[in-house]
Scaffold this active site. Structure first.
Site, PDB file in Angstrom:
ATOM      1  CE  LYS A 112      30.829  69.221  37.529  1.00 30.72           C
ATOM      2  NZ  LYS A 112      29.762  69.394  36.572  1.00 30.72           N
ATOM      3  CE  LYS A 195      27.735  70.206  44.461  1.00 31.53           C
ATOM      4  NZ  LYS A 195      27.900  70.987  43.224  1.00 31.53           N
ATOM      5  CE  LYS A 198      21.661  66.984  38.457  1.00 33.56           C
ATOM      6  NZ  LYS A 198      22.248  68.090  37.692  1.00 33.56           N
TER       7      LYS A 198
HETATM    8  P1  TYM Z   1      23.219  71.548  38.345  1.00 37.65           P
HETATM    9  O1  TYM Z   1      22.494  70.797  37.283  1.00 37.65           O
HETATM   10  O2  TYM Z   1      24.440  70.975  38.920  1.00 37.65           O
HETATM   11  O3  TYM Z   1      22.218  71.837  39.533  1.00 37.65           O
HETATM   12  C1  TYM Z   1      20.942  72.422  39.292  1.00 37.65           C
HETATM   13  C2  TYM Z   1      20.575  73.359  40.422  1.00 37.65           C
HETATM   14  O4  TYM Z   1      20.573  72.655  41.671  1.00 37.65           O
HETATM   15  C3  TYM Z   1      21.416  73.309  42.594  1.00 37.65           C
HETATM   16  N1  TYM Z   1      22.064  72.293  43.453  1.00 37.65           N
HETATM   17  C4  TYM Z   1      22.067  72.338  44.788  1.00 37.65           C
HETATM   18  N2  TYM Z   1      21.521  73.211  45.656  1.00 37.65           N
HETATM   19  C5  TYM Z   1      21.713  72.968  46.972  1.00 37.65           C
HETATM   20  N3  TYM Z   1      22.402  71.886  47.442  1.00 37.65           N
HETATM   21  C6  TYM Z   1      22.969  70.989  46.602  1.00 37.65           C
HETATM   22  N4  TYM Z   1      23.631  69.928  47.066  1.00 37.65           N
HETATM   23  C7  TYM Z   1      22.801  71.200  45.201  1.00 37.65           C
HETATM   24  N5  TYM Z   1      23.219  70.521  44.093  1.00 37.65           N
HETATM   25  C8  TYM Z   1      22.763  71.210  43.036  1.00 37.65           C
HETATM   26  C9  TYM Z   1      22.438  74.044  41.766  1.00 37.65           C
HETATM   27  O5  TYM Z   1      23.032  75.105  42.487  1.00 37.65           O
HETATM   28  C10 TYM Z   1      21.592  74.506  40.603  1.00 37.65           C
HETATM   29  O6  TYM Z   1      20.890  75.702  40.934  1.00 37.65           O
HETATM   30  N6  TYM Z   1      25.610  75.190  35.878  1.00 37.65           N
HETATM   31  C11 TYM Z   1      24.315  74.762  36.410  1.00 37.65           C
HETATM   32  C12 TYM Z   1      23.248  74.684  35.367  1.00 37.65           C
HETATM   33  C13 TYM Z   1      23.059  75.913  34.548  1.00 37.65           C
HETATM   34  C14 TYM Z   1      22.428  77.118  34.944  1.00 37.65           C
HETATM   35  C15 TYM Z   1      22.461  77.960  33.812  1.00 37.65           C
HETATM   36  C16 TYM Z   1      21.873  77.544  36.149  1.00 37.65           C
HETATM   37  C17 TYM Z   1      23.429  76.066  33.243  1.00 37.65           C
HETATM   38  N7  TYM Z   1      23.073  77.285  32.805  1.00 37.65           N
HETATM   39  C18 TYM Z   1      21.932  79.258  33.842  1.00 37.65           C
HETATM   40  C19 TYM Z   1      21.355  78.847  36.179  1.00 37.65           C
HETATM   41  C20 TYM Z   1      21.375  79.681  35.053  1.00 37.65           C
HETATM   42  C21 TYM Z   1      24.490  73.394  37.021  1.00 37.65           C
HETATM   43  O7  TYM Z   1      25.379  72.663  36.701  1.00 37.65           O
HETATM   44  O8  TYM Z   1      23.480  73.054  37.870  1.00 37.65           O
END
Ligand code: TYM
Length: 332
Positions: A112, A195, A198
């Site tokens: 990032k 990947k 968003k």
């Molecule tokens: P975030 O918001 O980027 O994504 C949310 C969830 O979606 C999954 N994901 C994907 N899975 C497969 N292929 C993809 N291209 C893809 N893009 C996103 C992510 O792996 C995630 O499970 N840090 C986390 C949010 C978070 C969190 C937590 C998760 C904050 N605290 C505690 C679990 C437990 C994040 O940025 O996810």
């Protein structure tokens, strides 16, 4: 009792990656052996600039995405992170447990920040420590996530282990990441080595959960592939990232394994497979996107649901935070 916690950042629209890698799995884990807690992690979103009005909208939209996909706010606890102050407080305590060297190893920060690490917010750097607080404020034992979050959940285990060791307690559990299924890393439709996210620059790279049938069909039609037909076995996908991605997406949507998809489509051309994939995606996503739109017409109702969830979340997190403070010697 085994407890699940997971979260999604409201930093833009939900993608098919979020659906297959996270939300669909969250729904499957609900109502079984686990107590399930799902969060819209708004404090994580603000580690990079968010327009305030847009953040409010996106927070409700992620909540609507959870609800429309089948998260039941009675069975699960559904809330937004900033409503439960224990996250930020425990996050600070963990900032004093985690080491700078651990943060320096986080690949997501490096990706990032790129060459501009010095210009990033301090919050973005400390992000994994807050994520550990999200999970451990509930003593969650299992965290379903996509593949990209594995390193962060492992860091959560390191923080728990160091805390337990430093204070001579067996207080925090060592959480297990749950990364199971064919589509735990959904790739960009225009470049199978990146990947799906968003925030990618072109909308053609991703399927949004709010895309209509025409957009979904067009994006899969234009998705990059090599010219060869689908292979006879999954081993034949090894050096073909774009082909593998489309097969994995199909498998994830159809509740099949990649092997089963290949058994059905061995030797098929893209002219046959892509329309089948688009039809399947529309069949699965259209009911969700129309329900999301319906829910978004009543933002006050979404807010009430999140506040009710936050009350239940506080009832679990506050005693754990209080006990953590006590263990550390803070007078309260
Ligand atoms: P975030 O918001 O980027 O994504 C949310 C969830 O979606 C999954 N994901 C994907 N899975 C497969 N292929 C993809 N291209 C893809 N893009 C996103 C992510 O792996 C995630 O499970 N840090 C986390 C949010 C978070 C969190 C937590 C998760 C904050 N605290 C505690 C679990 C437990 C994040 O940025 O996810």
């Amino acid at each position: 009792a085994p407890r699940v916690f997971s979260g999604i950042k409201p930093s833009g629209g939900l993608t098919l990656g979020n659906y297959l890698g996270a939300i669909k799995r969250f729904v499957e884990m609900q109502g079984g052996d686990f107590e399930t807690i799902y969060c819209v992690v708004d404090l994580h979103a603000i580690t990079v600039w968010q327009d305030p009005a847009e953040l409010r909208r996106a927070t409700r939209e992620v909540a609507a995405g959870y609800l429309a996909s089948g998260i039941d706010p009675e069975t699960s606890i559904l809330f937004n992170q900033s409503r439960v102050s224990a996250h930020a407080e425990l996050g600070w305590l963990f900032n004093c447990v985690a080491r700078v060297g651990w943060m320096n190893r986080m690949t997501q920060f490096k990706e990032k920040a790129g060459k501009n690490a010095e210009k990033q917010s301090l919050g973005l750097y400390a992000y994994p420590s807050l994520m550990a607080a999200d999970i451990l404020a509930y003593h969650a034992t299992h965290v379903p996530v996509g593949d990209d979050q594995k390193q962060h959940v492992e860091l959560t285990r390191d923080i728990a282990a160091k805390f337990n060791h430093d204070y001579g307690v067996e207080f925090f559990p060592l959480t297990t990441p749950v990364i199971e299924g064919p589509a735990m890393r959904v790739m960009n439709l225009r470049d199978g080595t990146k990947k799906m996210s968003k925030s990618g620059e072109s909308d053609m790279e991703r399927i949004n959960m709010t895309d209509d049938a025409d957009a979904i069909a067009k994006k899969f039609k234009k998705a990059r592939t090599d010219p060869a037909p689908l292979p006879e076995t999954v081993e034949g996908l090894a050096e073909r990232p774009e082909a593998k991605n489309l097969v994995d997406i199909y498998a994830g949507l159809a509740n099949m394994t990649a092997e089963q998809v290949i058994a059905e489509y061995a030797g098929a051309g893209w002219g046959q497979f892509k329309p089948a994939l688009a039809d399947l995606a529309v069949e699965k996503l259209a009911p969700i996107s129309s329900e999301m739109a319906r829910l978004m017409d009543d933002p006050a109702e979404i807010d009430r649901t999140l506040e009710r969830g936050a009350e239940r979340a506080r009832a679990i997190a506050e005693p754990i935070l209080a006990r953590t403070s006590e263990i550390m010697g803070l007078l309260r």
